[in-house]
Motif scaffolding. Structure first.
Motif, PDB file in Angstrom:
ATOM      1  N   SER A  65       6.000  -0.182   2.910  1.00 46.96           N
ATOM      2  CA  SER A  65       5.468  -0.381   4.253  1.00 46.96           C
ATOM      3  C   SER A  65       3.970  -0.617   4.168  1.00 46.96           C
ATOM      4  N   LEU A  66       3.436  -1.149   5.242  1.00 44.68           N
ATOM      5  CA  LEU A  66       2.028  -1.532   5.259  1.00 44.68           C
ATOM      6  C   LEU A  66       1.152  -0.321   5.544  1.00 44.68           C
ATOM      7  N   LEU A  67       0.366   0.079   4.554  1.00 42.80           N
ATOM      8  CA  LEU A  67      -0.543   1.216   4.690  1.00 42.80           C
ATOM      9  C   LEU A  67      -1.724   0.821   5.563  1.00 42.80           C
ATOM     10  N   ASN A  68      -1.976   1.601   6.604  1.00 38.88           N
ATOM     11  CA  ASN A  68      -3.026   1.289   7.571  1.00 38.88           C
ATOM     12  C   ASN A  68      -4.375   1.783   7.063  1.00 38.88           C
ATOM     13  N   SER A  69      -4.826   1.165   5.966  1.00 37.04           N
ATOM     14  CA  SER A  69      -6.047   1.594   5.291  1.00 37.04           C
ATOM     15  C   SER A  69      -6.716   0.394   4.624  1.00 37.04           C
ATOM     16  N   ALA A  70      -8.029   0.491   4.415  1.00 39.03           N
ATOM     17  CA  ALA A  70      -8.766  -0.558   3.690  1.00 39.03           C
ATOM     18  C   ALA A  70      -8.743  -0.336   2.185  1.00 39.03           C
ATOM     19  N   GLN A  71      -8.139   0.776   1.733  1.00 36.12           N
ATOM     20  CA  GLN A  71      -8.062   1.090   0.307  1.00 36.12           C
ATOM     21  C   GLN A  71      -6.603   1.224  -0.125  1.00 36.12           C
ATOM     22  N   HIS A  72      -6.002   0.109  -0.454  1.00 35.31           N
ATOM     23  CA  HIS A  72      -4.647   0.137  -0.976  1.00 35.31           C
ATOM     24  C   HIS A  72      -4.674   0.487  -2.467  1.00 35.31           C
ATOM     25  N   PRO A  73      -3.548   0.910  -3.041  1.00 40.09           N
ATOM     26  CA  PRO A  73      -3.532   1.313  -4.453  1.00 40.09           C
ATOM     27  C   PRO A  73      -4.043   0.210  -5.384  1.00 40.09           C
ATOM     28  N   SER A  74      -4.762   0.631  -6.422  1.00 40.86           N
ATOM     29  CA  SER A  74      -5.343  -0.313  -7.380  1.00 40.86           C
ATOM     30  C   SER A  74      -4.508  -0.372  -8.654  1.00 40.86           C
ATOM     31  N   LEU A  75      -4.570  -1.508  -9.308  1.00 38.85           N
ATOM     32  CA  LEU A  75      -3.886  -1.718 -10.580  1.00 38.85           C
ATOM     33  C   LEU A  75      -4.905  -1.990 -11.671  1.00 38.85           C
ATOM     34  N   THR A  76      -4.461  -1.929 -12.899  1.00 42.61           N
ATOM     35  CA  THR A  76      -5.200  -2.473 -14.043  1.00 42.61           C
ATOM     36  C   THR A  76      -4.430  -3.677 -14.559  1.00 42.61           C
ATOM     37  N   LEU A  77      -5.115  -4.802 -14.725  1.00 43.88           N
ATOM     38  CA  LEU A  77      -4.523  -5.966 -15.383  1.00 43.88           C
ATOM     39  C   LEU A  77      -4.955  -5.953 -16.839  1.00 43.88           C
ATOM     40  N   ALA A  78      -4.011  -6.176 -17.735  1.00 52.30           N
ATOM     41  CA  ALA A  78      -4.291  -6.151 -19.170  1.00 52.30           C
ATOM     42  C   ALA A  78      -3.985  -7.518 -19.777  1.00 52.30           C
ATOM     43  N   ILE A  79      -4.888  -8.010 -20.598  1.00 56.81           N
ATOM     44  CA  ILE A  79      -4.719  -9.293 -21.286  1.00 56.81           C
ATOM     45  C   ILE A  79      -4.649  -9.035 -22.788  1.00 56.81           C
ATOM     46  N   ASP A  80      -3.513  -9.375 -23.372  1.00 55.13           N
ATOM     47  CA  ASP A  80      -3.307  -9.270 -24.820  1.00 55.13           C
ATOM     48  C   ASP A  80      -3.213 -10.688 -25.354  1.00 55.13           C
ATOM     49  N   ASP A  81      -4.257 -11.102 -26.086  1.00 55.22           N
ATOM     50  CA  ASP A  81      -4.247 -12.486 -26.593  1.00 55.22           C
ATOM     51  C   ASP A  81      -4.735 -12.534 -28.037  1.00 55.22           C
ATOM     52  N   PRO A  82      -4.716 -13.704 -28.667  1.00 55.54           N
ATOM     53  CA  PRO A  82      -5.052 -13.793 -30.086  1.00 55.54           C
ATOM     54  C   PRO A  82      -6.522 -13.544 -30.414  1.00 55.54           C
ATOM     55  N   TRP A  83      -7.389 -13.467 -29.422  1.00 57.58           N
ATOM     56  CA  TRP A  83      -8.810 -13.351 -29.695  1.00 57.58           C
ATOM     57  C   TRP A  83      -9.326 -11.927 -29.470  1.00 57.58           C
ATOM     58  N   GLN A  84      -9.213 -11.440 -28.259  1.00 58.74           N
ATOM     59  CA  GLN A  84      -9.700 -10.101 -27.921  1.00 58.74           C
ATOM     60  C   GLN A  84      -8.907  -9.579 -26.736  1.00 58.74           C
ATOM     61  N   ASP A  85      -8.443  -8.359 -26.808  1.00 55.55           N
ATOM     62  CA  ASP A  85      -7.698  -7.761 -25.709  1.00 55.55           C
ATOM     63  C   ASP A  85      -8.664  -7.135 -24.701  1.00 55.55           C
ATOM     64  N   TYR A  86      -8.258  -7.190 -23.426  1.00 55.71           N
ATOM     65  CA  TYR A  86      -9.087  -6.630 -22.359  1.00 55.71           C
ATOM     66  C   TYR A  86      -8.220  -5.922 -21.330  1.00 55.71           C
ATOM     67  N   LYS A  87      -8.812  -4.894 -20.702  1.00 58.75           N
ATOM     68  CA  LYS A  87      -8.258  -4.282 -19.504  1.00 58.75           C
ATOM     69  C   LYS A  87      -9.224  -4.535 -18.352  1.00 58.75           C
ATOM     70  N   GLY A  92       0.762  -1.240   0.000  1.00 55.22           N
ATOM     71  CA  GLY A  92       0.000   0.000   0.000  1.00 55.22           C
ATOM     72  C   GLY A  92       0.789   1.285   0.000  1.00 55.22           C
ATOM     73  N   GLU A  93       2.057   1.243   0.420  1.00 58.70           N
ATOM     74  CA  GLU A  93       2.803   2.488   0.583  1.00 58.70           C
ATOM     75  C   GLU A  93       4.259   2.273   0.199  1.00 58.70           C
ATOM     76  N   VAL A  94       4.868   3.262  -0.492  1.00 57.33           N
ATOM     77  CA  VAL A  94       6.265   3.155  -0.887  1.00 57.33           C
ATOM     78  C   VAL A  94       6.932   4.518  -0.818  1.00 57.33           C
ATOM     79  N   SER A  95       8.201   4.520  -0.413  1.00 56.62           N
ATOM     80  CA  SER A  95       9.033   5.712  -0.426  1.00 56.62           C
ATOM     81  C   SER A  95      10.278   5.386  -1.241  1.00 56.62           C
ATOM     82  N   SER A  96      10.551   6.182  -2.289  1.00 62.97           N
ATOM     83  CA  SER A  96      11.660   5.905  -3.204  1.00 62.97           C
ATOM     84  C   SER A  96      12.722   6.987  -3.086  1.00 62.97           C
TER      85      SER A  96
END
Length: 325
Positions: free
Chosen positions: A106-128, A87-91
């Motif tokens: 470090s462990l963010l003391n929250s119920a809302q950690h950062p979200s990602l997008t997963l992307a699928i690139d395949d021979p049929w149809q791409d999705y996010k 949930g938390e990073v310092s660079s």
């Protein structure tokens, strides 16, 4: 439509700037496994119409996606997974370097950690798949294998996309790159001696809950709840003090799981590295195998706890050439 093998299905991940809004991948994952499924939930029409058939119809009332993927830990892309997990990073620039960075998670003391997008690139149809939240991460340190992981996620349903995978060279970690250290407390880990073991597993779990509301078929959020860290160590049985004494006497220890690829130099004189420190650990199980004619092996289970003295449960440092996550 073409037929294809699983190798041709590509997986990308990106950090969302707006929670739940899909973004393009920042990294394409060097995966060794992928099990990603789109899910629906039906409400069944059970009204009686004078027949013995159990129902007359069904309607979809919820859509989401979930699954897992895994591969050998790479020194750059693993940073986004760690950010989603903790949930938390310092660079910051590493001392003595100009283009090598240390990312302290470090462990963010929250119920809302950062979200990602997963992307699928395949021979049929791409999705996010937006609002991708990590449910668990398991890291395995094994002889004869690259250090590897399996991550499970939940997300919103997929959005069609047009994607072209582009892989960035990354560094892996080998079994000879691994060091385990045990100390009485977190501050003692740097000076502690390395402990010889055969294998280890670390597992982090976030107990996700999908936030469904009336008026929407999609989740409005996916929230993490209690954070749990457990693991297991396998080693030859050599003495009573390293593990057994702490196990029987309920003594807390600090553990360090460190991988540094010294065969690769980044910057002036640094190496790719991922160090995971657990501030307070108790050994919850110890078993010994005593086969006739073979060496005695012990398996030690453990659980990590929040350390009041250190004001943290864990600390994770990733060293690479990425400036920020």
């Amino acid at each position: 439509m073409p037929k294809a093998i699983g190798n041709l299905v590509k997986l990308g991940i990106g950090k969302e700037s707006t929670r739940g809004s899909a973004v393009s991948p920042a990294y394409w994952i060097f995966k060794t496994e992928l099990d990603w499924q789109e899910k629906v939930e039906h409400a069944i029409e059970e009204s009686s119409v004078g027949v013995i058939a159990d129902a007359t119809d069904a309607e979809i009332v919820r859509k989401w996606a979930e699954g897992s993927f895994g591969g050998n830990i790479k020194d750059k892309s693993i940073g986004l997974i760690l950010l989603s997990l903790f949930g938390e990073v310092s660079s910051a620039v590493k001392g003595g370097e100009t283009a090598v960075y240390e990312h302290t998670f470090s462990l963010l003391n929250s119920a809302q950690h950062p979200s990602l997008t997963l992307a699928i690139d395949d021979p049929w149809q791409d999705y996010k798949f937006p609002l991708a939240m990590i449910e668990s991460l398991e890291i395995k340190y094994e002889r004869g294998k690259f250090i590897n992981y399996t991550a499970s996620f939940k997300s919103k349903k997929g959005e069609t996309a047009s994607l072209t995978a582009s892989y960035t060279p990354e560094n892996s970690f080998r079994p000879q790159d691994f060091v385990l250290k045990i100390a009485s407390n977190l501050s003692g880990l740097d000076a502690a001696d390395a402990v010889n073991i055969k294998s280890a597993t670390l597992k982090f779990e976030k107990n996700l809950e999908i936030d469904d509301v009336l008026g929407s078929i999609d989740p409005v959020d996916i929230l993490n709840k209690q954070f749990v860290c457990t693991g297991e160590i396998e080693a030859l049985f050599e003495d009573e003090t390293t593990f057994k004494s702490a196990f029987l006497n309920d003594v807390a220890k600090a553990l360090r799981f460190d991988i540094k690829n010294t065969a690769v130099t980044i910057g002036n004189s640094s190496n790719p590295q991922l160090r995971i420190d657990l501030a307070k650990v108790k050994f919850t199980e110890l078993t010994r195998a005593t086969p006739i004619g073979d060496l005695v092996v012990q398996t030690i289970g453990f659980k990590a706890f929040y350390s009041i003295e250190d004001s943290k449960m864990l600390q994770v440092v990733l060293t690479n050439t990425v400036s920020s996550y």
